[in-house]
Scaffold this motif. Structure first.
Motif, PDB file in Angstrom:
ATOM      1  N   ALA A 114       0.931  -1.277  -0.198  1.00  0.00           N
ATOM      2  CA  ALA A 114       0.041   0.030  -0.110  1.00  0.00           C
ATOM      3  C   ALA A 114       0.784   1.265  -0.109  1.00  0.00           C
ATOM      4  N   ASP A 115       1.648   1.314   0.745  1.00  0.00           N
ATOM      5  CA  ASP A 115       2.808   2.525   1.029  1.00  0.00           C
ATOM      6  C   ASP A 115       3.290   2.455  -0.605  1.00  0.00           C
ATOM      7  N   ALA A 116       3.726   1.517  -1.356  1.00  0.00           N
ATOM      8  CA  ALA A 116       4.291   1.911  -2.498  1.00  0.00           C
ATOM      9  C   ALA A 116       3.394   2.395  -3.679  1.00  0.00           C
ATOM     10  N   GLY A 117       2.056   2.730  -3.297  1.00  0.00           N
ATOM     11  CA  GLY A 117       0.966   3.016  -3.991  1.00  0.00           C
ATOM     12  C   GLY A 117       0.125   2.166  -4.951  1.00  0.00           C
ATOM     13  N   HIS A 118       0.564   0.824  -4.664  1.00  0.00           N
ATOM     14  CA  HIS A 118      -0.220  -0.035  -5.333  1.00  0.00           C
ATOM     15  C   HIS A 118      -1.691  -0.388  -4.884  1.00  0.00           C
ATOM     16  N   GLY A 119      -2.539  -0.928  -5.640  1.00  0.00           N
ATOM     17  CA  GLY A 119      -3.820  -1.425  -5.296  1.00  0.00           C
ATOM     18  C   GLY A 119      -3.774  -2.811  -4.555  1.00  0.00           C
ATOM     19  N   LEU A 120      -4.968  -2.802  -3.493  1.00  0.00           N
ATOM     20  CA  LEU A 120      -4.977  -3.935  -2.963  1.00  0.00           C
ATOM     21  C   LEU A 120      -6.339  -4.545  -3.026  1.00  0.00           C
ATOM     22  N   GLY A 121      -6.537  -5.846  -3.534  1.00  0.00           N
ATOM     23  CA  GLY A 121      -7.906  -6.396  -3.827  1.00  0.00           C
ATOM     24  C   GLY A 121      -7.964  -7.458  -2.766  1.00  0.00           C
ATOM     25  N   ASN A 122      -9.074  -8.307  -2.934  1.00  0.00           N
ATOM     26  CA  ASN A 122      -9.297  -9.390  -1.920  1.00  0.00           C
ATOM     27  C   ASN A 122      -9.226 -10.686  -2.400  1.00  0.00           C
ATOM     28  N   HIS A 123      -8.391 -11.410  -1.655  1.00  0.00           N
ATOM     29  CA  HIS A 123      -8.130 -12.895  -2.411  1.00  0.00           C
ATOM     30  C   HIS A 123      -8.975 -14.081  -1.212  1.00  0.00           C
ATOM     31  N   SER A 124      -9.757 -13.514  -0.506  1.00  0.00           N
ATOM     32  CA  SER A 124     -10.745 -14.286   0.526  1.00  0.00           C
ATOM     33  C   SER A 124      -9.838 -14.384   1.914  1.00  0.00           C
ATOM     34  N   TYR A 125     -10.435 -14.800   2.897  1.00  0.00           N
ATOM     35  CA  TYR A 125      -9.694 -14.770   4.253  1.00  0.00           C
ATOM     36  C   TYR A 125      -8.972 -15.965   4.311  1.00  0.00           C
ATOM     37  N   SER A 126      -9.248 -17.159   4.114  1.00  0.00           N
ATOM     38  CA  SER A 126      -8.499 -18.346   4.259  1.00  0.00           C
ATOM     39  C   SER A 126      -8.327 -19.195   3.173  1.00  0.00           C
ATOM     40  N   HIS A 127      -8.635 -18.733   1.884  1.00  0.00           N
ATOM     41  CA  HIS A 127      -8.274 -19.416   0.663  1.00  0.00           C
ATOM     42  C   HIS A 127      -8.921 -20.537   0.318  1.00  0.00           C
ATOM     43  N   PRO A 128     -10.424 -20.832   0.524  1.00  0.00           N
ATOM     44  CA  PRO A 128     -11.082 -22.066   0.432  1.00  0.00           C
ATOM     45  C   PRO A 128     -11.547 -21.867  -1.047  1.00  0.00           C
ATOM     46  N   TYR A 129     -12.057 -23.161  -1.390  1.00  0.00           N
ATOM     47  CA  TYR A 129     -12.981 -23.183  -2.882  1.00  0.00           C
ATOM     48  C   TYR A 129     -14.242 -22.877  -2.469  1.00  0.00           C
ATOM     49  N   PHE A 130     -14.566 -21.725  -3.232  1.00  0.00           N
ATOM     50  CA  PHE A 130     -15.629 -20.758  -2.931  1.00  0.00           C
ATOM     51  C   PHE A 130     -16.912 -21.711  -3.694  1.00  0.00           C
ATOM     52  N   ARG A 131     -16.742 -22.746  -4.404  1.00  0.00           N
ATOM     53  CA  ARG A 131     -17.886 -23.494  -4.916  1.00  0.00           C
ATOM     54  C   ARG A 131     -18.423 -24.307  -3.787  1.00  0.00           C
ATOM     55  N   ASP A 132     -17.768 -24.545  -2.782  1.00  0.00           N
ATOM     56  CA  ASP A 132     -18.059 -25.523  -1.637  1.00  0.00           C
ATOM     57  C   ASP A 132     -19.001 -24.769  -0.596  1.00  0.00           C
ATOM     58  N   LEU A 133     -18.710 -23.316  -0.836  1.00  0.00           N
ATOM     59  CA  LEU A 133     -19.355 -22.729   0.326  1.00  0.00           C
ATOM     60  C   LEU A 133     -20.617 -22.073   0.175  1.00  0.00           C
ATOM     61  N   THR A 134     -21.580 -21.784   1.121  1.00  0.00           N
ATOM     62  CA  THR A 134     -22.661 -21.234   0.962  1.00  0.00           C
ATOM     63  C   THR A 134     -22.735 -19.637   0.754  1.00  0.00           C
ATOM     64  N   THR A 135     -23.671 -18.791   0.339  1.00  0.00           N
ATOM     65  CA  THR A 135     -23.528 -17.537   0.199  1.00  0.00           C
ATOM     66  C   THR A 135     -23.124 -16.809   1.499  1.00  0.00           C
TER      67      THR A 135
END
Length: 267
Positions: A114-135
């Motif tokens: 962030a301090d270098a000026g780059h954008g930060l996206g979101n890659h989930s909290y614990s890196h699970p397979y989202f297809r296996d999760l509920t909404t």
């Protein structure tokens, strides 16, 4: 110079330690702030346009010879100093996608991004397979990651989400969109995170990136190595060669933030 010829020349130069710098691109400076918008998903921040919603994005909606560099951060931060240093030297932007667990484990690395000026996206909290999760579980993963990234970086994350394992489904994309995020995937993963023990090399990582060059291409790399990668961060070593190949083929490295639009009622 064609991309194949450029790749071959750059690979040889890199092996000899002779790859020169390419100078600065003022329009793509990593310290650039996109005019008229802030960062993140909070009220008044930028929003993904309709063209980035409803499906996973593997190429940006443009016909210009531009591409985006992106880095996932889910394991270790072994390559972050090299990656940030190279981007700073070239004055180029990138978007980083840390997980929440990474942000909690390596807050200094996330703050440095962030301090270098780059954008930060979101890659989930614990890196699970989202297809296996509920909404509800998907929502918890995204929000927990957002909170951890905010705390570590001291900035508001971008409304870009990248699915762990690139495991997308129409339902999971709809859930992420409903939270205000565009599903930003990639045109090619260099696979550098696999390391030499995973059958990868710098040359192979560069070739995977170069083969995907096209208007709006999104290149995915990693700031660390997967378990078993031997601690070698091939993407950090491949980055200057990928940048030089892109420039040789007439491509400009751009900031993903340029594809956001101001929220209704914003500036």
């Amino acid at each position: 110079m064609g991309r194949r010829a450029a790749l071959a020349a750059l690979a040889c130069a890199g092996a000899a330690g002779l790859v020169p710098g390419t100078g600065a691109s003022a329009s793509a400076s990593a310290s650039m702030v996109v005019p008229g918008i802030g960062t993140g998903t909070g009220t008044g921040g930028p929003r993904p346009p309709a063209s980035l919603l409803g499906e996973e994005i593997r190429r940006l909606p443009t016909s210009r010879k531009v591409l985006a560099l992106t880095f996932n951060a889910a394991w270790d931060d072994s390559g972050i100093t090299t990656v940030l240093g190279e981007l700073r030297r070239r004055k180029l932007p990138a978007t980083f996608f840390p997980t929440g667990e990474f942000a909690e484990a390596e807050p200094a690395a996330v703050r440095a991004m962030a301090d270098a000026g780059h954008g930060l996206g979101n890659h989930s909290y614990s890196h699970p397979y989202f297809r296996d999760l509920t909404t509800a579980e998907r929502t918890d993963e995204v929000r927990a990651a957002d909170a951890a990234i905010r705390t570590a970086s001291g900035t508001e994350p971008l409304p870009f989400f990248r699915f762990p394992y690139s495991s997308t489904t129409p339902a999971s994309i709809a859930d992420v969109n409903a939270l205000g995020y565009a599903a930003i995937e990639f045109s090619a993963d260099t696979n550098g995170y696999l390391g030499p023990e995973g059958g990868m090399s710098v040359e192979r990582a560069v070739r995977r990136a170069v083969d995907a060059f096209a208007p709006g291409a999104i290149i995915q790399m990693h700031v660390g190595s997967h378990e078993g990668g031997g601690g070698v961060v091939l993407d950090a070593e491949a980055l200057p060669l990928i940048i030089d190949a892109a420039r040789a083929d007439g491509y400009e490295v751009i900031d993903l933030r340029a594809f956001l639009e101001a929220a209704a009622g914003g500036r």
